[in-house]
Design a protein around this motif. Structure first.
Motif, PDB file in Angstrom:
ATOM      1  N   GLU A 348     -21.008 -46.811  35.903  1.00  0.00           N
ATOM      2  CA  GLU A 348     -19.586 -47.114  35.851  1.00  0.00           C
ATOM      3  C   GLU A 348     -19.233 -47.806  34.529  1.00  0.00           C
ATOM      4  O   GLU A 348     -19.877 -48.762  34.109  1.00  0.00           O
ATOM      5  CB  GLU A 348     -19.205 -48.022  37.033  1.00  0.00           C
ATOM      6  N   GLY A 349     -18.200 -47.261  33.851  1.00  0.00           N
ATOM      7  CA  GLY A 349     -17.744 -47.865  32.608  1.00  0.00           C
ATOM      8  C   GLY A 349     -18.481 -47.431  31.360  1.00  0.00           C
ATOM      9  O   GLY A 349     -18.162 -47.895  30.257  1.00  0.00           O
ATOM     10  N   THR A 351     -19.477 -45.478  28.067  1.00  0.00           N
ATOM     11  CA  THR A 351     -18.784 -44.679  27.056  1.00  0.00           C
ATOM     12  C   THR A 351     -19.683 -43.531  26.625  1.00  0.00           C
ATOM     13  O   THR A 351     -20.859 -43.744  26.320  1.00  0.00           O
ATOM     14  CB  THR A 351     -18.422 -45.540  25.835  1.00  0.00           C
ATOM     15  N   LYS A 365     -14.392 -43.186  27.946  1.00  0.00           N
ATOM     16  CA  LYS A 365     -15.051 -44.094  28.895  1.00  0.00           C
ATOM     17  C   LYS A 365     -14.910 -43.496  30.291  1.00  0.00           C
ATOM     18  O   LYS A 365     -13.841 -42.990  30.665  1.00  0.00           O
ATOM     19  CB  LYS A 365     -14.424 -45.479  28.832  1.00  0.00           C
ATOM     20  N   ASN A 367     -14.655 -44.091  34.067  1.00  0.00           N
ATOM     21  CA  ASN A 367     -14.315 -45.147  35.020  1.00  0.00           C
ATOM     22  C   ASN A 367     -14.103 -44.577  36.421  1.00  0.00           C
ATOM     23  O   ASN A 367     -13.878 -43.380  36.586  1.00  0.00           O
ATOM     24  CB  ASN A 367     -13.019 -45.859  34.588  1.00  0.00           C
ATOM     25  N   ASN A 368     -14.169 -45.463  37.398  1.00  0.00           N
ATOM     26  CA  ASN A 368     -13.878 -45.110  38.788  1.00  0.00           C
ATOM     27  C   ASN A 368     -14.718 -43.925  39.252  1.00  0.00           C
ATOM     28  O   ASN A 368     -14.203 -42.908  39.729  1.00  0.00           O
ATOM     29  CB  ASN A 368     -12.383 -44.810  38.949  1.00  0.00           C
ATOM     30  N   GLU A 378     -21.598 -46.685  41.703  1.00  0.00           N
ATOM     31  CA  GLU A 378     -21.823 -47.451  40.478  1.00  0.00           C
ATOM     32  C   GLU A 378     -22.620 -46.675  39.442  1.00  0.00           C
ATOM     33  O   GLU A 378     -22.634 -47.027  38.267  1.00  0.00           O
ATOM     34  CB  GLU A 378     -22.561 -48.757  40.814  1.00  0.00           C
ATOM     35  N   ALA A 389     -14.798 -38.765  37.547  1.00  0.00           N
ATOM     36  CA  ALA A 389     -14.611 -39.974  36.747  1.00  0.00           C
ATOM     37  C   ALA A 389     -13.246 -39.920  36.097  1.00  0.00           C
ATOM     38  O   ALA A 389     -12.795 -38.866  35.647  1.00  0.00           O
ATOM     39  CB  ALA A 389     -15.700 -40.082  35.685  1.00  0.00           C
ATOM     40  N   LYS A 390     -12.567 -41.058  36.059  1.00  0.00           N
ATOM     41  CA  LYS A 390     -11.284 -41.147  35.371  1.00  0.00           C
ATOM     42  C   LYS A 390     -11.530 -41.290  33.867  1.00  0.00           C
ATOM     43  O   LYS A 390     -12.410 -42.032  33.441  1.00  0.00           O
ATOM     44  CB  LYS A 390     -10.481 -42.340  35.878  1.00  0.00           C
ATOM     45  N   THR A 391     -10.724 -40.588  33.073  1.00  0.00           N
ATOM     46  CA  THR A 391     -10.809 -40.685  31.620  1.00  0.00           C
ATOM     47  C   THR A 391      -9.400 -40.758  31.045  1.00  0.00           C
ATOM     48  O   THR A 391      -8.487 -40.094  31.542  1.00  0.00           O
ATOM     49  CB  THR A 391     -11.534 -39.472  31.009  1.00  0.00           C
TER      50      THR A 391
END
Length: 407
Positions: A348-349, A351, A365, A367-368, A378, A389-391
């Motif tokens: 998670e998180g 890059t 990155k 996220n989520n 995670e 994943a959110k981008t």
């Protein structure tokens, strides 16, 4: 000037599709028989049919390797295999043995034949010999200078193509004519089973002085006296074009899909950029950066400008600074979520850098992270799991996500 073909290795169906998506004009691969990569994920008949259709639907070509030096027992079923390849509509076969060439001329006379680099063609008279025997394209031996290639091009008929390796691993011998693997491991390098003993670590010991090591070694750990650097000609596209080479060949059927994507992308963009405006052609550092991030040994220019500084004496390891961590399968613009197939673990998180068929690389990155069932996670520990994943930036299908090992 004729625009040269960018020819990519395809060790599997996934790599074939990757090569074509990232810009290859043609791919070469091994079928179920008689190819020099016995330990690659060679194609079944069903995969071969799917791969050829995928390539042809996009206007690209598929060449099949039959480039072993066959013993008598290897010739069993050759005629039937050639007929099968022809029925699958392959664009050409790559052959080194005169017996296979003769058989192909007899049973599939309309199937195009390319002479493998294993045949070690290093002069124009030999090239004309093979042309008169029915060969449409000469894949030149790696051990040639640009000046020699120019002379061959000048003296060959214009309808005979020449192909040359521009990137990838180099052999310590004349393109595979080596018995070291046979002697040390019983695996025949000329029948697709090379164990690469040239990459082993060696000491020199005189027979009557056991345990006394002579100073051929670079340090106390020994020396890699046979170990070659990797070929890389990305900085010399104009010279290659002006030599009259019709096809730029990339080595690496045993390499990863990421290697195929990055190398094909760089050579595709370099060739296109040169032909867009030869007089104002400018080399872009990003092309070399892509190549430096794939698995490789130290680069050099092979024999093109003379054999200079070609050996690596310190070790035989690959440089692997980046890993592929995922391939984008889709993107939801409303939720800004990418659907990703895992290739290496991410958290998670994290890059990551985005490598796509066209355009410059950029970072996003992730996220989520969520698994296929929508559960928050995670990390992505399961091989080839599908996750989202959110981008902040939009991703596209077939984008490759890569990550520095240091990060």
């Amino acid at each position: 000037m004729n625009k040269p073909e960018v020819l990519a290795p395809a060790g599997s169906l996934e790599k074939l599709k990757t090569a074509i998506i990232f810009g290859a004009d043609a791919v070469y691969l091994g079928g179920s028989k008689l190819n020099l990569r016995a330990f690659a994920d060679n194609f079944s008949d069903e995969e071969l049919k799917e791969g050829i259709e995928f390539a042809h639907d996009r206007g690209r070509k598929v060449y099949i390797t039959l480039n072993v030096f066959p013993h008598n027992e290897d010739l069993k079923g050759l005629e039937e295999y050639l007929i099968k390849l022809y029925s699958l509509n392959v664009d050409a076969i790559i052959v080194s043995d005169p017996g296979i060439i003769m058989t192909a001329r007899e049973v599939v006379p309309n199937l195009e034949i390319h002479l493998s680099t294993q045949a070690n063609n290093v002069n124009w008279k030999s090239a004309i010999f093979w042309y008169n025997a029915g060969v449409k394209r000469i894949v030149l031996a790696r051990e040639m200078s640009l000046e020699e290639i120019k002379e061959i091009r000048e003296k060959l008929p214009q309808d005979c193509d020449i192909e040359a390796f521009v990137h990838g691993s180099m052999c310590m011998s004349y393109s595979g004519r080596c018995l070291l693997s046979n002697y040390m491991t019983g695996r025949d390098s000329n029948r697709g089973q090379c164990a690469q003993p040239c990459r082993y670590k060696y000491f020199l010991v005189e027979e009557k002085r056991p345990n006394q090591y002579f100073p051929v070694n670079e340090d106390e750990k020994g020396t890699y006296i046979f170990n070659s650097k990797d070929l890389c000609m990305i900085e010399h596209i104009p010279e290659l074009v002006n030599a009259g080479i019709n096809s730029f060949k990339i080595e690496g059927r045993m390499k990863s899909a990421y290697y195929v994507a990055a190398v094909v992308k760089s050579y595709r963009e370099a060739v296109d950029s040169y032909f867009d405006n030869p007089e104002k052609y400018v080399f872009k550092k990003q092309w070399m950066n892509n190549l430096l991030r794939t698995s490789h040994r130290a680069y050099y220019t092979g024999f093109y400008f003379g054999d200079k500084d070609s050996q690596i004496y310190e070790n035989s390891s690959y440089i692997r600074d980046f890993d592929i961590v995922g391939v984008v399968k889709g993107y939801n613009k409303e939720s800004k979520e990418a659907i990703i197939e895992q290739r290496n673990k991410i958290f998670e998180g994290d890059t990551v850098e985005v490598l796509r068929p066209m355009g410059d690389n950029f970072e996003v990155k992730l996220n989520n992270l969520k698994d296929e069932n929508g559960n928050t996670i995670e990390a992505t520990p399961v091989a080839q799991m599908i996750y989202t994943a959110k981008t902040d930036l939009e991703l596209k299908k077939n984008d490759m996500l890569i990550k520095s090992k240091e990060k």
